[in-house]
Design a protein around this motif. Structure first.
Motif, short mmCIF file in Angstrom:
data_model
loop_
_atom_site.label_atom_id
_atom_site.label_comp_id
_atom_site.label_asym_id
_atom_site.label_seq_id
_atom_site.Cartn_x
_atom_site.Cartn_y
_atom_site.Cartn_z
N PHE A 84 118.16 20.84 32.21
CA PHE A 84 118.77 21.61 30.75
C PHE A 84 117.69 21.89 30.13
O PHE A 84 117.03 20.83 29.50
CB PHE A 84 119.66 20.53 29.88
CG PHE A 84 120.53 20.93 28.98
CD1 PHE A 84 120.14 21.69 28.06
CD2 PHE A 84 121.98 21.14 29.16
CE1 PHE A 84 120.94 22.15 27.02
CE2 PHE A 84 122.85 21.37 28.35
CZ PHE A 84 122.38 22.07 27.19
N THR A 85 117.64 23.25 29.44
CA THR A 85 116.63 23.49 28.67
C THR A 85 117.02 24.35 27.37
O THR A 85 117.83 25.09 27.46
CB THR A 85 115.71 24.63 29.68
OG1 THR A 85 115.24 24.03 30.73
CG2 THR A 85 114.56 25.26 28.73
N PHE A 86 116.20 23.95 26.40
CA PHE A 86 116.37 24.85 24.84
C PHE A 86 114.95 25.57 25.06
O PHE A 86 114.15 24.89 25.03
CB PHE A 86 116.35 23.72 23.84
CG PHE A 86 117.58 22.83 23.81
CD1 PHE A 86 118.76 23.29 23.30
CD2 PHE A 86 117.59 21.52 24.13
CE1 PHE A 86 119.92 22.50 23.22
CE2 PHE A 86 118.89 20.93 24.29
CZ PHE A 86 120.02 21.32 23.67
N GLY A 87 115.38 26.65 24.61
CA GLY A 87 114.06 27.60 24.37
C GLY A 87 114.16 28.39 23.08
O GLY A 87 115.28 29.07 22.81
N PHE A 88 113.09 28.51 22.35
CA PHE A 88 113.08 28.94 21.18
C PHE A 88 111.95 30.13 21.05
O PHE A 88 110.83 29.91 21.33
CB PHE A 88 112.88 28.02 19.94
CG PHE A 88 113.99 27.03 19.99
CD1 PHE A 88 114.95 27.00 18.88
CD2 PHE A 88 113.73 25.76 20.53
CE1 PHE A 88 115.85 25.88 18.91
CE2 PHE A 88 115.05 24.89 20.57
CZ PHE A 88 116.06 25.16 19.68
N GLU A 89 112.24 31.36 20.72
CA GLU A 89 111.28 32.42 20.62
C GLU A 89 111.37 32.86 18.96
O GLU A 89 112.53 33.33 18.54
CB GLU A 89 111.62 33.57 21.39
CG GLU A 89 111.46 33.16 22.99
CD GLU A 89 109.88 33.19 23.24
OE1 GLU A 89 109.07 33.60 22.58
OE2 GLU A 89 109.74 32.30 24.27
N GLN A 107 107.54 16.87 16.53
CA GLN A 107 108.42 16.71 15.36
C GLN A 107 109.76 17.58 15.74
O GLN A 107 110.80 17.19 15.16
CB GLN A 107 107.80 16.80 14.12
CG GLN A 107 106.83 15.82 13.53
CD GLN A 107 105.54 15.93 14.18
OE1 GLN A 107 105.30 16.29 15.19
NE2 GLN A 107 104.40 15.37 13.47
N PHE A 108 109.35 18.66 15.99
CA PHE A 108 110.42 19.54 16.12
C PHE A 108 111.57 19.19 17.30
O PHE A 108 112.82 19.33 17.00
CB PHE A 108 109.91 21.19 16.58
CG PHE A 108 110.81 22.26 16.79
CD1 PHE A 108 111.49 22.75 15.97
CD2 PHE A 108 111.19 22.49 18.21
CE1 PHE A 108 112.41 23.51 16.20
CE2 PHE A 108 111.93 23.48 18.39
CZ PHE A 108 112.78 23.91 17.64
N SER A 109 110.98 18.84 18.44
CA SER A 109 111.81 18.44 19.60
C SER A 109 112.69 17.18 18.96
O SER A 109 113.73 17.12 19.46
CB SER A 109 111.18 18.12 20.79
OG SER A 109 110.07 17.27 20.69
N LYS A 127 104.25 26.25 20.64
CA LYS A 127 104.37 24.62 20.71
C LYS A 127 104.35 24.38 22.33
O LYS A 127 104.73 24.84 23.12
CB LYS A 127 105.84 24.19 20.02
CG LYS A 127 105.91 24.53 18.69
CD LYS A 127 107.15 23.98 18.11
CE LYS A 127 107.81 24.63 17.01
NZ LYS A 127 106.84 24.63 15.83
N PRO A 128 103.68 23.00 22.39
CA PRO A 128 103.65 22.62 23.79
C PRO A 128 105.05 22.01 24.26
O PRO A 128 105.95 21.74 23.32
CB PRO A 128 102.76 21.34 23.95
CG PRO A 128 102.89 20.94 22.43
CD PRO A 128 102.86 22.36 21.42
N VAL A 129 105.41 22.25 25.73
CA VAL A 129 106.54 21.80 25.83
C VAL A 129 107.12 20.49 25.82
O VAL A 129 105.86 19.67 26.15
CB VAL A 129 106.89 22.28 27.60
CG1 VAL A 129 108.08 21.78 27.96
CG2 VAL A 129 106.65 23.57 27.92
N GLU A 159 114.61 19.59 28.56
CA GLU A 159 113.33 20.32 28.30
C GLU A 159 113.25 21.32 26.90
O GLU A 159 114.30 21.80 26.82
CB GLU A 159 112.80 21.18 29.53
CG GLU A 159 111.28 21.76 29.38
CD GLU A 159 110.94 22.33 30.89
OE1 GLU A 159 111.26 21.68 31.81
OE2 GLU A 159 110.62 23.44 30.73
N VAL A 160 112.19 21.24 26.02
CA VAL A 160 112.09 21.95 24.63
C VAL A 160 110.98 22.75 24.82
O VAL A 160 109.97 22.11 24.85
CB VAL A 160 112.26 21.07 23.39
CG1 VAL A 160 112.27 21.82 22.25
CG2 VAL A 160 113.45 20.01 23.75
N ARG A 161 111.07 24.16 24.48
CA ARG A 161 110.21 25.04 24.80
C ARG A 161 110.27 25.81 23.44
O ARG A 161 111.35 26.13 23.08
CB ARG A 161 110.33 25.90 25.86
CG ARG A 161 110.65 25.35 27.05
CD ARG A 161 110.80 26.49 28.35
NE ARG A 161 111.02 26.05 29.54
CZ ARG A 161 111.31 26.61 30.70
NH1 ARG A 161 111.44 28.09 30.45
NH2 ARG A 161 111.70 26.17 31.93
#
Length: 409
Positions: free
Chosen positions: A168-173, A341-343, A80-82, A74-76
């Motif tokens: 498994f999660t990537f989270g960007f703030e 595009q980011f994910s 941006k939407p998940v 999962e990419v947060r």
């Protein structure tokens, strides 16, 4: 053969298991007390499980039974939407993994010594230095081994949390000081690993260099509050007044053996955590060394064969890890990309994929296409697991392998 392993991590314990099964007399020296280890959970994939079941089905079954099984990534990211990346994997608490390997080693007759002083090693035909990236054994003959250390640019810290991530999660703030992000994954029904990373400019701008470990965790908990559902972040080193912030050290060695001493795991090589392969590579080192000793009568020949084999196997993974770590060092350059595009840039960080991978990524972000892709990957995991010896079904009380029919969007 009398063998002494210096270091009771996954590499040393697993090698002790395999070498003892082959008829060698093995002693493992671990400087920490029994049951004491730093770290949270480790991740691995099908390839390691296949190797484990080939080499020692008993410990492999126990690792499988204890492993947490997760689906997709999962990419947060702020604004941006998940998004979702295809894949699945397994995770296990480092403490639990060491318990399993120590128990198996003891059953086989390994002499496992905790709180050991490695300054005076017992007589041995072979000494295996598996005592980490800062190996004391390696440093005794530093000029011969020729260790080189390349420092990464980013700052990172391994934390834990009682919040259990679904997968498994990537989270960007995005903060006032720049982007900061985490790599998180569950490893039990009660805890997750939570690795935080950022550029040195962001690290300084957020004041982490001036904060204690506990205050730093509080600040990170605030930054990532929307991901943690009110649960705290835990820095194991904060209990002693320190902090776990690090800069990655990429260790390589010109030689891996010297006389009757051979390097294994992080003492021989380190691989950036961004591809999650450190434990896997260490345990595969153990398999390769045990196999080389079994197939060569002469010790120098066996050690040379082990080194040659592992260097060739490690090369593509080390290149992938380097590319991955460099992508994260440039992460702010990608931060303004639209969500898909980011994910995809994140998933593509190890090297260019063909166009069809991007099209698949775009079309499987939701609804029936995402559910179908998850179903297909779960079917592959289910089928691969069924081919392993002894995996007719997990032990009572453990997570069962999901039936593909159970997967929903």
């Amino acid at each position: 053969m009398r063998i002494t392993c210096v270091g009771g991590g996954p590499a040393g314990l697993y090698f002790a298991v395999l070498a003892t099964k082959a008829g060698h007399q093995v002693t493992v020296l671990e400087r920490n007390p029994a049951g004491v280890t730093y770290g949270w959970g480790v991740v691995f994939w099908d390839d390691l499980l296949d190797d484990l079941f080939r080499h020692d089905p008993v410990s492999a079954q126990r690792i499988w039974d204890a492993a947490y099984k997760w689906d997709e990534y999962e990419v947060r990211a702020t604004g941006k939407p998940v998004n979702y990346l295809a894949g699945y994997g397994f995770s296990l608490g480092r403490h639990r993994l060491l318990d399993i390997l120590a128990e198996r080693a003891t059953e086989l007759g390994v002499d496992l010594r905790y709180r050991a002083d490695v300054s005076d090693l017992p007589p041995a035909d072979l000494v295996v230095a598996c005592d980490g990236a800062g190996s004391r054994i390696r440093e005794r003959d530093a000029e011969h081994f020729g260790a080189e250390v390349e420092l990464g640019r980013n700052r990172y810290i391994w934390l834990g949390t009682p919040h259990v991530f679904r997968t498994f999660t990537f989270g960007f703030e995005k903060t006032e000081a720049g982007w900061i992000w985490f790599h998180a994954y569950p490893f039990t029904d009660e805890a997750s690993t939570f690795i935080v990373e950022c550029t040195p400019e962001t690290w300084e701008g957020l004041g982490f260099g001036e904060l204690t470990g506990r205050d730093g965790c509080d600040r990170l908990s605030t930054i990532f509050a929307r991901h943690l559902d009110g649960e705290p972040l835990i820095d194991q080193r904060a209990e002693t007044g320190g902090t776990g912030w690090l800069t990655f050290r990429r260790v390589t060695n010109r030689r891996w053996d010297h006389g009757n001493v051979v390097l294994m795991g992080d003492a021989a090589h380190t691989t950036h955590f961004a591809i999650g392969s450190g434990t896997k590579l260490a345990m595969q080192d153990a398999m390769a060394l045990a196999t080389s000793l079994e197939t060569a009568d002469d010790l120098p020949v066996a050690l040379e064969r082990y080194e040659d084999r592992r260097r060739s196997q490690l090369a593509p993974l080390q290149e992938a890890a380097k590319a991955s770590s460099e992508w994260f060092e440039r992460m702010p350059d990608h931060g303004d990309l639209p969500g898909k595009q980011f994910s995809y840039a994140l998933s593509n960080r190890r090297g260019a994929y063909p166009l069809w991978r991007y099209l698949l990524h775009v079309t499987t972000q939701g609804g029936p296409p995402r559910a179908m892709l998850r179903w297909a990957l779960t079917l592959r995991r289910w089928s691969r697991a069924r081919r392993r010896p002894g995996l007719g079904g997990p032990a009572e009380g453990q997570q069962r392998l999901p039936d593909p029919a159970d997967v929903v969007g």
